[in-house]
Structure formats: structure tokens, C-alpha cells
Design an enzyme around this catalytic site. Sequence first.
Site, PDB file in Angstrom:
ATOM      1  N   ASP A  32       0.976  -1.397   0.288  1.00  8.56           N
ATOM      2  CA  ASP A  32      -0.109  -0.213  -0.139  1.00  8.56           C
ATOM      3  C   ASP A  32       0.603   1.182  -0.021  1.00  8.56           C
ATOM      4  O   ASP A  32       0.178   2.294  -0.456  1.00  8.56           O
ATOM      5  CB  ASP A  32      -1.015   0.232   1.497  1.00  8.56           C
ATOM      6  CG  ASP A  32      -1.872  -1.254   1.207  1.00  8.56           C
ATOM      7  OD1 ASP A  32      -2.472  -1.713   0.042  1.00  8.56           O
ATOM      8  OD2 ASP A  32      -2.638  -1.303   2.331  1.00  8.56           O
ATOM      9  N   GLU A  84      -5.059   9.988   4.513  1.00  4.88           N
ATOM     10  CA  GLU A  84      -5.379  11.011   6.070  1.00  4.88           C
ATOM     11  C   GLU A  84      -4.519  11.940   6.012  1.00  4.88           C
ATOM     12  O   GLU A  84      -3.076  12.122   5.360  1.00  4.88           O
ATOM     13  CB  GLU A  84      -5.343   9.826   7.468  1.00  4.88           C
ATOM     14  CG  GLU A  84      -3.780   9.698   7.837  1.00  4.88           C
ATOM     15  CD  GLU A  84      -3.390   7.975   6.983  1.00  4.88           C
ATOM     16  OE1 GLU A  84      -2.099   8.317   6.424  1.00  4.88           O
ATOM     17  OE2 GLU A  84      -3.895   7.345   6.892  1.00  4.88           O
TER      18      GLU A  84
END
Length: 279
Positions: free
Chosen positions: A58, A135
Amino acid sequence: MTQTNFTDKNKVTKVAIIANGKFQSKKVANKLFSVLRDDEAFYLTKKNPDIVISIGGDGMLLSAFHAYENELNRVRFVGIHTGHLGFYTDYLDNQVDEFLKNLRADKGEKISYPILDVKVNLVDGREFTATALNEVTIKRIEKTMVADVVVNKIRMERFRGDGLLVATPTGSTAYNKSLGGAILHPSFEALQLTEIASLNNRVFRTVGSSMIIPSKDKIELLPRRTGSYVINVDNKTYHFRNVEQVTYQLSDRKINFMATPWHTSFWQRVKDAFIGDDV
């Protein structure tokens, strides 16, 4: 989460291959390069690609996203994982042949996820903007962070604690989840505001739980103390002094992934990542 088609299906597909430094990632990248190089339907280039193939985890996908964040309206991403199961990946390193089969059959379909825009205003008038896939976090370096939190022009609280996090729906399963935030399906176009180690006692009060903020609303953070702040945008870290205001809002753009038959549903990803095959 939306699924649509590109209109021009007859052009040669430009493909960028991006891999981390692991041996297995390089091995997969070399195989893809050797196969696609000899296929007239594809053109290998890292400049203005139609499809970006991320090989690794990721973290590698986040790096690929930021490398092409100025081309999101035309680029689609697909991930091949070479470690543990990744949240943004559809294929494992032993499924390259299946991936190539689906790539050749690709008709331009895409699945889109929301992303986050953040703007940082400094006391001296300078402005910094960025875009996040997962985020954005803010923390004060020297001492406890004190900041007013404003949601849709309503002053919600005066926060005291380590920091604050604002996550996208897909980012809700990352740092946000470890802080006790909720898992939010990406079909909900919303942001999530989560506190990092807030002070709650008879003197200082905060909401305490994470908050789901709809796409039309802005989140504004107004620090009450000068000093040094660290702001993390996904896997990038920035340092600022004397932050006046931080503004968060769901972006008008989205990240687009290839919608192949192997594209794993969001809830299947949640199950694979956190539960496994025991149930």
C-alpha cells in the site's frame, strides 16, 4: 464509488510500471516489462500514462498516487502485491498471468474513490496545499496541541491533546482505525475527524469520538499556540512553524482504479485485512 467507461477504446494504452526495491517486486516488474514491451496494444512510459501499475504494498500505491496526483482525471491505477495482502491491491505476485489476461481484455472501466484536499495557512501569509488518498494528521512538536475545531462554521470544541487526523473513506481502515475510528465504505462521500490522545477531564472537554463529516462541509482547525507543527499527508511529512489555520475538504477529484473482474470489493478487503479466512 462509481464505475464508468473511457470513450476511446481503440488507442494504444500507455502503461507505467512502478515497483519498490524488493527482489520480488523487481522480478514481477521485469516480467511485466518484457511481456508488455512486445505487445503492440501497449506503450510503456512513465509520462502521461493511462494505467499505472504499482508493484509492492500500500505504501508503494500511495507513492504512485502522489507521483500522478496532477493527472488523476485521466489515470487509472492497479496494484500487484508482493508482501502481505494489501488494501489497495487486487493481485498477488503469483497472479501476474491473470492480471495480464485482464489487462488485455480491459475496456476502460474504472472504480473511483474519494480523496482529501488540505490547505495550510501560516501566520506569515504563506499557503501550502496538498491532496491525500488516506489521511492527513497534524501534531504540535514542543507541547500539547491546543486548537479550535470548526465544522461547517460551527465551533465544535477546543481540542487539547497530541493531534488530530482527518481520513478519507478508504483511509478509514488505516491510522484512523488504530485510533478507534469507524470503518467507512467509500460509497459514502465523507471525511472522518478523529482525535489523537485528547485530554478529557473536568477542566478540558472534547467530543471524544470520531465524527463523520459530509462532503459539502469543511473542517477548519485553528491552532491557539505558536510553535512547530508536523503535518503528515499519507506517507509524506512536512514541518511548519506558526500555523494559523488548516482547512480540510473532500476533493472534487477522485482516484480511479481499474475495474477488472479481480477488483476486490471493499468489504472483502476489510475481511481479508483484519479477519482472514477463519470465518
